[in-house]
Design a protein around this motif. Structure first.
Motif, PDB file in Angstrom:
ATOM      1  N   ILE A 107       0.864  -1.179   0.000  1.00 47.58           N
ATOM      2  CA  ILE A 107       0.000   0.000   0.000  1.00 47.58           C
ATOM      3  C   ILE A 107       0.901   1.229   0.000  1.00 47.58           C
ATOM      4  O   ILE A 107       1.741   1.388   0.893  1.00 47.58           O
ATOM      5  CB  ILE A 107      -0.930   0.009   1.225  1.00 47.58           C
ATOM      6  N   THR A 108       0.727   2.098  -0.990  1.00 46.54           N
ATOM      7  CA  THR A 108       1.595   3.260  -1.131  1.00 46.54           C
ATOM      8  C   THR A 108       0.759   4.525  -1.290  1.00 46.54           C
ATOM      9  O   THR A 108       0.042   4.668  -2.287  1.00 46.54           O
ATOM     10  CB  THR A 108       2.512   3.117  -2.355  1.00 46.54           C
ATOM     11  N   PRO A 109       0.841   5.454  -0.317  1.00 46.28           N
ATOM     12  CA  PRO A 109       0.159   6.737  -0.499  1.00 46.28           C
ATOM     13  C   PRO A 109       1.045   7.716  -1.251  1.00 46.28           C
ATOM     14  O   PRO A 109       2.283   7.656  -1.177  1.00 46.28           O
ATOM     15  CB  PRO A 109      -0.067   7.209   0.938  1.00 46.28           C
ATOM     16  N   SER A 110       0.430   8.607  -1.978  1.00 48.06           N
ATOM     17  CA  SER A 110       1.162   9.701  -2.622  1.00 48.06           C
ATOM     18  C   SER A 110       0.298  10.949  -2.558  1.00 48.06           C
ATOM     19  O   SER A 110      -0.915  10.873  -2.351  1.00 48.06           O
ATOM     20  CB  SER A 110       1.498   9.351  -4.075  1.00 48.06           C
ATOM     21  N   GLY A 111       0.915  12.091  -2.764  1.00 49.63           N
ATOM     22  CA  GLY A 111       0.183  13.345  -2.694  1.00 49.63           C
ATOM     23  C   GLY A 111       0.050  13.841  -1.269  1.00 49.63           C
ATOM     24  O   GLY A 111       0.606  13.277  -0.324  1.00 49.63           O
ATOM     25  N   GLY A 112      -0.718  14.899  -1.119  1.00 50.37           N
ATOM     26  CA  GLY A 112      -0.912  15.512   0.190  1.00 50.37           C
ATOM     27  C   GLY A 112       0.117  16.564   0.539  1.00 50.37           C
ATOM     28  O   GLY A 112      -0.013  17.263   1.535  1.00 50.37           O
ATOM     29  N   GLU A 113       1.183  16.657  -0.309  1.00 49.14           N
ATOM     30  CA  GLU A 113       2.214  17.649  -0.037  1.00 49.14           C
ATOM     31  C   GLU A 113       1.808  19.005  -0.619  1.00 49.14           C
ATOM     32  O   GLU A 113       1.162  19.082  -1.661  1.00 49.14           O
ATOM     33  CB  GLU A 113       3.558  17.237  -0.635  1.00 49.14           C
ATOM     34  N   ALA A 114       2.197  20.057   0.069  1.00 50.98           N
ATOM     35  CA  ALA A 114       1.904  21.412  -0.386  1.00 50.98           C
ATOM     36  C   ALA A 114       3.133  21.986  -1.079  1.00 50.98           C
ATOM     37  O   ALA A 114       4.205  22.082  -0.469  1.00 50.98           O
ATOM     38  CB  ALA A 114       1.511  22.296   0.787  1.00 50.98           C
ATOM     39  N   PRO A 115       3.052  22.357  -2.363  1.00 50.63           N
ATOM     40  CA  PRO A 115       4.209  22.957  -3.045  1.00 50.63           C
ATOM     41  C   PRO A 115       4.523  24.328  -2.475  1.00 50.63           C
ATOM     42  O   PRO A 115       3.645  25.021  -1.938  1.00 50.63           O
ATOM     43  CB  PRO A 115       3.737  23.047  -4.500  1.00 50.63           C
ATOM     44  N   SER A 135      -1.584  18.799  -2.688  1.00 48.51           N
ATOM     45  CA  SER A 135      -2.009  18.004  -3.838  1.00 48.51           C
ATOM     46  C   SER A 135      -2.945  16.884  -3.376  1.00 48.51           C
ATOM     47  O   SER A 135      -2.958  16.503  -2.203  1.00 48.51           O
ATOM     48  CB  SER A 135      -0.799  17.401  -4.549  1.00 48.51           C
ATOM     49  N   PRO A 136      -3.764  16.331  -4.284  1.00 42.70           N
ATOM     50  CA  PRO A 136      -4.684  15.257  -3.903  1.00 42.70           C
ATOM     51  C   PRO A 136      -3.928  14.023  -3.405  1.00 42.70           C
ATOM     52  O   PRO A 136      -2.826  13.717  -3.865  1.00 42.70           O
ATOM     53  CB  PRO A 136      -5.425  14.946  -5.208  1.00 42.70           C
ATOM     54  N   ILE A 137      -4.538  13.310  -2.464  1.00 40.05           N
ATOM     55  CA  ILE A 137      -3.962  12.072  -1.947  1.00 40.05           C
ATOM     56  C   ILE A 137      -4.464  10.899  -2.784  1.00 40.05           C
ATOM     57  O   ILE A 137      -5.652  10.814  -3.104  1.00 40.05           O
ATOM     58  CB  ILE A 137      -4.331  11.868  -0.469  1.00 40.05           C
ATOM     59  N   VAL A 138      -3.547  10.020  -3.150  1.00 38.04           N
ATOM     60  CA  VAL A 138      -3.877   8.829  -3.920  1.00 38.04           C
ATOM     61  C   VAL A 138      -3.259   7.622  -3.223  1.00 38.04           C
ATOM     62  O   VAL A 138      -2.086   7.647  -2.829  1.00 38.04           O
ATOM     63  CB  VAL A 138      -3.347   8.918  -5.366  1.00 38.04           C
ATOM     64  N   TYR A 139      -4.056   6.566  -3.057  1.00 38.15           N
ATOM     65  CA  TYR A 139      -3.538   5.303  -2.530  1.00 38.15           C
ATOM     66  C   TYR A 139      -3.392   4.312  -3.678  1.00 38.15           C
ATOM     67  O   TYR A 139      -4.344   4.059  -4.423  1.00 38.15           O
ATOM     68  CB  TYR A 139      -4.470   4.718  -1.466  1.00 38.15           C
ATOM     69  N   SER A 140      -2.185   3.756  -3.815  1.00 34.99           N
ATOM     70  CA  SER A 140      -1.929   2.719  -4.807  1.00 34.99           C
ATOM     71  C   SER A 140      -1.713   1.389  -4.087  1.00 34.99           C
ATOM     72  O   SER A 140      -0.989   1.327  -3.091  1.00 34.99           O
ATOM     73  CB  SER A 140      -0.694   3.069  -5.641  1.00 34.99           C
ATOM     74  N   PHE A 141      -2.355   0.336  -4.586  1.00 33.44           N
ATOM     75  CA  PHE A 141      -2.285  -0.981  -3.981  1.00 33.44           C
ATOM     76  C   PHE A 141      -1.682  -1.969  -4.974  1.00 33.44           C
ATOM     77  O   PHE A 141      -2.059  -1.975  -6.152  1.00 33.44           O
ATOM     78  CB  PHE A 141      -3.679  -1.493  -3.603  1.00 33.44           C
ATOM     79  N   GLY A 142      -0.767  -2.784  -4.495  1.00 33.24           N
ATOM     80  CA  GLY A 142      -0.330  -3.947  -5.251  1.00 33.24           C
ATOM     81  C   GLY A 142      -1.099  -5.152  -4.741  1.00 33.24           C
ATOM     82  O   GLY A 142      -1.196  -5.375  -3.527  1.00 33.24           O
ATOM     83  N   SER A 143      -1.670  -5.932  -5.645  1.00 28.77           N
ATOM     84  CA  SER A 143      -2.529  -7.041  -5.229  1.00 28.77           C
ATOM     85  C   SER A 143      -2.257  -8.277  -6.069  1.00 28.77           C
ATOM     86  O   SER A 143      -1.952  -8.190  -7.262  1.00 28.77           O
ATOM     87  CB  SER A 143      -4.009  -6.642  -5.385  1.00 28.77           C
ATOM     88  N   LEU A 144      -2.383  -9.433  -5.439  1.00 27.56           N
ATOM     89  CA  LEU A 144      -2.437 -10.667  -6.207  1.00 27.56           C
ATOM     90  C   LEU A 144      -3.657 -10.617  -7.124  1.00 27.56           C
ATOM     91  O   LEU A 144      -4.692 -10.059  -6.763  1.00 27.56           O
ATOM     92  CB  LEU A 144      -2.532 -11.876  -5.272  1.00 27.56           C
ATOM     93  N   VAL A 205      -8.418   9.729  -3.327  1.00 30.94           N
ATOM     94  CA  VAL A 205      -9.130  10.076  -2.102  1.00 30.94           C
ATOM     95  C   VAL A 205      -9.937  11.359  -2.279  1.00 30.94           C
ATOM     96  O   VAL A 205      -9.462  12.336  -2.869  1.00 30.94           O
ATOM     97  CB  VAL A 205      -8.143  10.228  -0.927  1.00 30.94           C
ATOM     98  N   ARG A 206     -11.168  11.339  -1.741  1.00 34.14           N
ATOM     99  CA  ARG A 206     -11.986  12.544  -1.628  1.00 34.14           C
ATOM    100  C   ARG A 206     -12.324  12.718  -0.157  1.00 34.14           C
ATOM    101  O   ARG A 206     -12.638  11.762   0.539  1.00 34.14           O
ATOM    102  CB  ARG A 206     -13.270  12.441  -2.441  1.00 34.14           C
ATOM    103  N   GLY A 207     -12.276  13.936   0.324  1.00 35.16           N
ATOM    104  CA  GLY A 207     -12.581  14.176   1.726  1.00 35.16           C
ATOM    105  C   GLY A 207     -11.386  13.895   2.618  1.00 35.16           C
ATOM    106  O   GLY A 207     -10.313  13.496   2.158  1.00 35.16           O
ATOM    107  N   PRO A 208     -11.552  14.058   3.923  1.00 34.09           N
ATOM    108  CA  PRO A 208     -10.452  13.894   4.861  1.00 34.09           C
ATOM    109  C   PRO A 208     -10.144  12.431   5.160  1.00 34.09           C
ATOM    110  O   PRO A 208     -10.980  11.547   4.981  1.00 34.09           O
ATOM    111  CB  PRO A 208     -10.960  14.602   6.124  1.00 34.09           C
ATOM    112  N   LEU A 209      -8.906  12.180   5.614  1.00 35.28           N
ATOM    113  CA  LEU A 209      -8.556  10.891   6.182  1.00 35.28           C
ATOM    114  C   LEU A 209      -8.965  10.916   7.651  1.00 35.28           C
ATOM    115  O   LEU A 209      -8.600  11.817   8.391  1.00 35.28           O
ATOM    116  CB  LEU A 209      -7.049  10.632   6.082  1.00 35.28           C
TER     117      LEU A 209
END
Length: 217
Positions: A107-115, A135-144, A205-209
């Motif tokens: 599970i890898t999050p990306s985004g959320g950083e402020a330039p 920036s928007p937060i995106v979760y990337s998943f590696g799955s079988l 992701v939309r909305g808060p964590l």
């Protein structure tokens, strides 16, 4: 300090939303109070919130806490500093997390950083920078690649209809992360020779964590 480990983690995906109940008011703060007359929700229930007029709270997912007949606290969501005022059409819905993942590997999050935004003037004071809009937060998943896995089936169904769905991570001590997002799940198989067949999943992701602490030892 308890350090969480990516082991024995439950990942569940929304399979159903209950009837929409009207939200008539929101009290912002470290504990977000939701006013919803006759909501009928029980303590600990996961809910999906459409808070129209309060952009940072819209699409929030949290747990019901301290409910009474007409209100409850949205556990896990700190709305301190959220701007805007609630408008008509705001709703809350009970979430059924009916699909448990059995195939996720990473599970890898990306985004959320402020330039950095440069602030320049012609005056003697030094130039400086301030954080911009995150920036928007995106979760990337590696799955079988297991086409029958319930969570993959639910994510693919939401991706096909371009729908938002809720996701819940739960660690062994009960620490919980909840969020809503729009998934992308082609279920295209990939991998290398002699290795398990895998497939990528992504959730924008939309909305808060929302984070709910677990039980301390």
């Amino acid at each position: 300090m308890d350090v969480q480990i990516w082991a024995d983690v439950s990942v569940a995906v929304q399979t159903q939303l209950g009837p929409a109940k009207a939200i008539t008011g929101v009290t912002k703060g470290a504990a977000t109070l939701i006013q919803s007359p006759g909501h009928g929700l029980q303590a600990g229930a996961p809910v999906f919130v459409r808070a129209r007029g309060i952009g940072a709270l819209d699409y929030a997912v949290g747990l019901v806490d301290a409910p009474d007949a007409d209100s409850f606290t949205l556990q896990g969501v700190d709305s301190t500093g959220f701007r805007g005022a609630l408008v008509e059409g705001s709703t809350v819905q009970l979430i059924t997390f009916g699909a448990e993942a059995e195939t996720l590997q990473e599970i890898t999050p990306s985004g959320g950083e402020a330039p950095d935004v440069a602030i320049n003037t012609i005056h003697p004071r030094p130039d400086h920078s301030v954080p911009g809009k995150p920036s928007p937060i995106v979760y990337s998943f590696g799955s079988l690649w297991v086409p029958t896995d319930p969570a993959l089936v639910a994510l693919k169904a939401a991706a096909r209809t371009r729908s938002t769905c809720a996701v819940r991570f739960t660690w062994a001590d009960g620490t919980t992360l909840l969020f809503a997002g729009m998934p992308s799940a082609s279920m295209a198989p990939g991998g290398a020779s002699g290795q398990p067949v895998t497939t990528p999943i992504k959730v924008n992701v939309r909305g808060p964590l929302a984070t709910v602490a677990g039980v301390e030892d």
